[in-house]
Scaffold this motif. Structure first.
Motif, mmCIF file in Angstrom:
data_model
loop_
_atom_site.group_PDB
_atom_site.id
_atom_site.type_symbol
_atom_site.label_atom_id
_atom_site.label_comp_id
_atom_site.label_asym_id
_atom_site.label_seq_id
_atom_site.Cartn_x
_atom_site.Cartn_y
_atom_site.Cartn_z
ATOM 1 N N SER A 1 -0.595 16.024 31.575
ATOM 2 C CA SER A 1 -0.031 16.767 30.529
ATOM 3 C C SER A 1 -1.114 16.352 29.396
ATOM 4 C CB SER A 1 1.161 16.277 29.763
ATOM 5 O OG SER A 1 2.212 16.637 30.884
ATOM 6 N N VAL A 2 -1.444 17.422 28.478
ATOM 7 C CA VAL A 2 -2.673 17.199 27.391
ATOM 8 C C VAL A 2 -2.297 17.684 26.379
ATOM 9 C CG1 VAL A 2 -4.395 17.183 29.417
ATOM 10 C CG2 VAL A 2 -3.493 19.361 28.314
ATOM 11 N N PRO A 3 -3.103 17.404 25.297
ATOM 12 C CA PRO A 3 -2.500 17.844 23.919
ATOM 13 C C PRO A 3 -2.699 19.393 23.766
ATOM 14 C CG PRO A 3 -4.107 15.899 23.919
ATOM 15 C CD PRO A 3 -4.153 16.319 25.274
ATOM 16 N N GLY A 4 -1.812 19.909 23.245
ATOM 17 C CA GLY A 4 -1.661 21.432 22.799
ATOM 18 C C GLY A 4 -1.892 21.503 21.368
ATOM 19 N N ALA A 5 -1.135 22.206 20.597
ATOM 20 C CA ALA A 5 -1.454 22.216 19.357
ATOM 21 C C ALA A 5 -1.069 21.124 18.589
ATOM 22 C CB ALA A 5 -0.461 23.404 18.633
ATOM 23 N N SER A 6 -1.882 20.819 17.512
ATOM 24 C CA SER A 6 -1.622 19.795 16.481
ATOM 25 C C SER A 6 -0.221 19.876 15.847
ATOM 26 C CB SER A 6 -2.742 19.543 15.520
ATOM 27 O OG SER A 6 -2.349 18.510 14.611
ATOM 28 N N THR A 7 0.601 18.812 15.462
ATOM 29 C CA THR A 7 2.020 19.078 15.092
ATOM 30 C C THR A 7 2.082 18.378 13.729
ATOM 31 O OG1 THR A 7 2.877 17.302 16.165
ATOM 32 C CG2 THR A 7 3.210 19.380 17.143
ATOM 33 N N THR A 8 1.940 17.126 13.754
ATOM 34 C CA THR A 8 1.724 16.133 12.418
ATOM 35 C C THR A 8 0.731 15.215 12.493
ATOM 36 O OG1 THR A 8 3.419 14.645 13.478
ATOM 37 C CG2 THR A 8 4.386 16.368 12.291
ATOM 38 N N VAL A 9 0.240 14.670 11.188
ATOM 39 C CA VAL A 9 -0.381 13.715 10.991
ATOM 40 C C VAL A 9 0.392 12.625 10.143
ATOM 41 C CG1 VAL A 9 -2.674 12.876 9.993
ATOM 42 C CG2 VAL A 9 -2.580 14.864 11.297
ATOM 43 N N GLN A 10 0.437 11.450 10.491
ATOM 44 C CA GLN A 10 1.535 10.464 9.945
ATOM 45 C C GLN A 10 0.653 9.256 9.595
ATOM 46 O OE1 GLN A 10 5.711 10.396 11.418
ATOM 47 N NE2 GLN A 10 4.607 11.304 13.156
ATOM 48 N N VAL A 11 0.727 8.811 8.388
ATOM 49 C CA VAL A 11 -0.180 7.432 7.865
ATOM 50 C C VAL A 11 0.810 6.585 7.003
ATOM 51 C CG1 VAL A 11 -1.769 7.219 5.857
ATOM 52 C CG2 VAL A 11 -1.665 9.505 6.865
ATOM 53 N N MET A 12 0.454 5.240 7.405
ATOM 54 C CA MET A 12 1.153 4.161 6.903
ATOM 55 C C MET A 12 -0.404 3.500 6.109
ATOM 56 S SD MET A 12 3.462 2.622 10.018
ATOM 57 C CE MET A 12 4.160 1.346 8.824
ATOM 58 N N LEU A 13 -0.018 3.149 4.945
ATOM 59 C CA LEU A 13 -1.047 2.506 4.054
ATOM 60 C C LEU A 13 -0.298 1.093 3.391
ATOM 61 C CD1 LEU A 13 -3.240 4.281 1.565
ATOM 62 C CD2 LEU A 13 -1.959 2.220 0.990
ATOM 63 N N LYS A 14 -1.175 0.135 3.935
ATOM 64 C CA LYS A 14 -0.680 -1.119 3.201
ATOM 65 C C LYS A 14 -1.013 -1.424 2.045
ATOM 66 C CE LYS A 14 2.031 -4.926 4.014
ATOM 67 N NZ LYS A 14 1.773 -5.713 5.411
ATOM 68 N N ASP A 15 -0.205 -1.749 0.815
ATOM 69 C CA ASP A 15 -0.324 -2.206 -0.417
ATOM 70 C C ASP A 15 0.829 -3.046 -0.687
ATOM 71 O OD1 ASP A 15 -0.713 -2.664 -3.078
ATOM 72 O OD2 ASP A 15 -2.004 -0.856 -3.469
ATOM 73 N N SER A 16 0.718 -4.161 -0.647
ATOM 74 C CA SER A 16 1.895 -5.207 -0.736
ATOM 75 C C SER A 16 2.419 -5.181 -2.299
ATOM 76 C CB SER A 16 1.531 -6.598 -0.285
ATOM 77 O OG SER A 16 0.625 -7.045 -0.960
ATOM 78 N N LYS A 17 1.475 -4.846 -3.139
ATOM 79 C CA LYS A 17 2.205 -4.723 -4.531
ATOM 80 C C LYS A 17 2.645 -3.379 -4.919
ATOM 81 C CE LYS A 17 -0.643 -8.399 -6.692
ATOM 82 N NZ LYS A 17 -1.394 -8.877 -5.614
ATOM 83 N N LYS A 18 1.914 -2.382 -4.607
ATOM 84 C CA LYS A 18 2.223 -0.766 -4.828
ATOM 85 C C LYS A 18 3.493 -0.629 -4.054
ATOM 86 C CE LYS A 18 0.328 3.747 -5.109
ATOM 87 N NZ LYS A 18 -0.731 4.464 -4.983
ATOM 88 N N TYR A 19 3.412 -1.093 -3.022
ATOM 89 C CA TYR A 19 4.784 -0.543 -2.100
ATOM 90 C C TYR A 19 5.602 -1.756 -1.723
ATOM 91 C CZ TYR A 19 1.638 3.408 -1.568
ATOM 92 O OH TYR A 19 0.984 4.663 -1.753
ATOM 93 N N ALA A 20 5.745 -2.665 -2.833
ATOM 94 C CA ALA A 20 6.671 -3.730 -2.690
ATOM 95 C C ALA A 20 7.976 -3.417 -1.973
ATOM 96 C CB ALA A 20 6.639 -4.761 -3.749
ATOM 97 N N ALA A 21 8.561 -2.299 -2.548
ATOM 98 C CA ALA A 21 10.149 -2.057 -2.211
ATOM 99 C C ALA A 21 10.224 -1.687 -0.649
ATOM 100 C CB ALA A 21 10.645 -0.868 -3.017
ATOM 101 N N THR A 22 9.102 -1.176 -0.327
ATOM 102 C CA THR A 22 9.239 -0.660 1.157
ATOM 103 C C THR A 22 8.330 -1.515 2.215
ATOM 104 O OG1 THR A 22 7.479 1.153 0.451
ATOM 105 C CG2 THR A 22 9.767 1.616 0.652
ATOM 106 N N GLY A 23 8.506 -2.835 2.077
ATOM 107 C CA GLY A 23 7.846 -3.892 2.896
ATOM 108 C C GLY A 23 6.312 -3.705 2.889
ATOM 109 N N GLY A 24 5.709 -3.035 1.825
ATOM 110 C CA GLY A 24 4.460 -3.290 1.639
ATOM 111 C C GLY A 24 3.787 -1.916 1.948
#
Lengths: 170, 170
Positions: B107-130
């Motif tokens: 099985s190989v990649p077909g059409a692209s579906t999503t791109v998902q990003v996690m970005l760490k900023d412990s101050k800016k995102y303190a309420a969501t684990g950084g």
């Protein structure tokens, strides 16, 4: 001469069978970590190379895979250059498919199984479409008999993509 | 204040529901390509980042996936540094799983579906684990309701790995 060497190596491998074949030196490399026939080694730093595409291999292997490639290869992929230029190196990493313990629908890499290399040198590997092959388990090349199967399969199956199965994932 | 903003955004999203929520600006970013709540965008050049690991997501999504990461993240992975340092960025690419037309077991990649990003900023995102999250389809962020689910799932499921599912494939 190279073509002759390859042909002789193939013949010898057939005669010797799979047990402890060490005819790789006949292809010009005596390195113990180089593949039989082709003398291909695992390239330094490949784990940091760019991703071409992931894949899944069904049972009985049941493996997750990912092909990464050096910059020569990536530029060719992005430009649609075929055949791939000399200096292209592709590395396929493979792992047993494992169940994620944290998210039921997901399968993730388990133990590493093989590392497989394709190296383009149109002169050195003229008899095999310009490609040298290497298949490694725990960093050591597998036997000559297995390496006999590489090009035959790629040649028979790949359609119009310079013997390379993997396409660049968008 | 950030925590309050996040809480208010979450409350508002709950009230508004899933239809056309555009409350992302309330989290401090007015960019149209930034995720709701977090203001996370798709990072430039991510497609050339190093591979962390591939994965398979079963039906109904039936997707092949690959997580790539920036150098901050890769260094942390290799060193086993937890929590991930500020500046860590992880990107998960996903494609429909397609049958290889050239090799039946693959099985190989077909059409692209999503791109998902996690970005760490412990101050800016303190309420969501950084972590700030972004989920994108065709380069555009999905709605606020979907972004409400990111941290809740990571928080509930990931065991001892700083809310990050994906481990570095050997």
């Amino acid at each position: 001469m190279r073509r002759l060497n390859l042909a002789l190596a193939g013949l010898a491998a057939t005669l010797v069978g799979t047990a402890g074949a060490t005819l790789g030196a006949g292809a010009g490399s005596g390195a113990t970590n180089a593949s039989p026939i082709y003398g291909v080694t695992i390239p330094d730093g490949y784990r940091g190379w760019e991703l071409v595409a992931p894949a899944l291999e069904a049972d009985p292997l049941n493996e997750l895979r990912a092909v990464v490639a050096n910059s020569v290869a990536i530029e060719a992929y992005r430009a649609g250059t075929l055949p791939f230029p000399d200096g292209t190196v592709l590395v396929k990493l493979a792992w047993k498919r494992a169940q994620s313990p944290e998210f039921e629908p997901a399968s993730v890499p388990g133990a590493s199984t093989t590392v497989q290399v394709m190296l383009k040198d149109s002169k050195k590997y003229a008899a095999t479409g310009g490609w040298g092959f290497g298949r490694f388990v725990d960093g050591k090349p597998v036997d000559e008999a297995q390496h006999q199967t590489c090009f035959a399969c790629h040649e028979a199956r790949v359609q119009g993509h310079d013997y390379v199965f993997t396409r660049f994932a968008p």
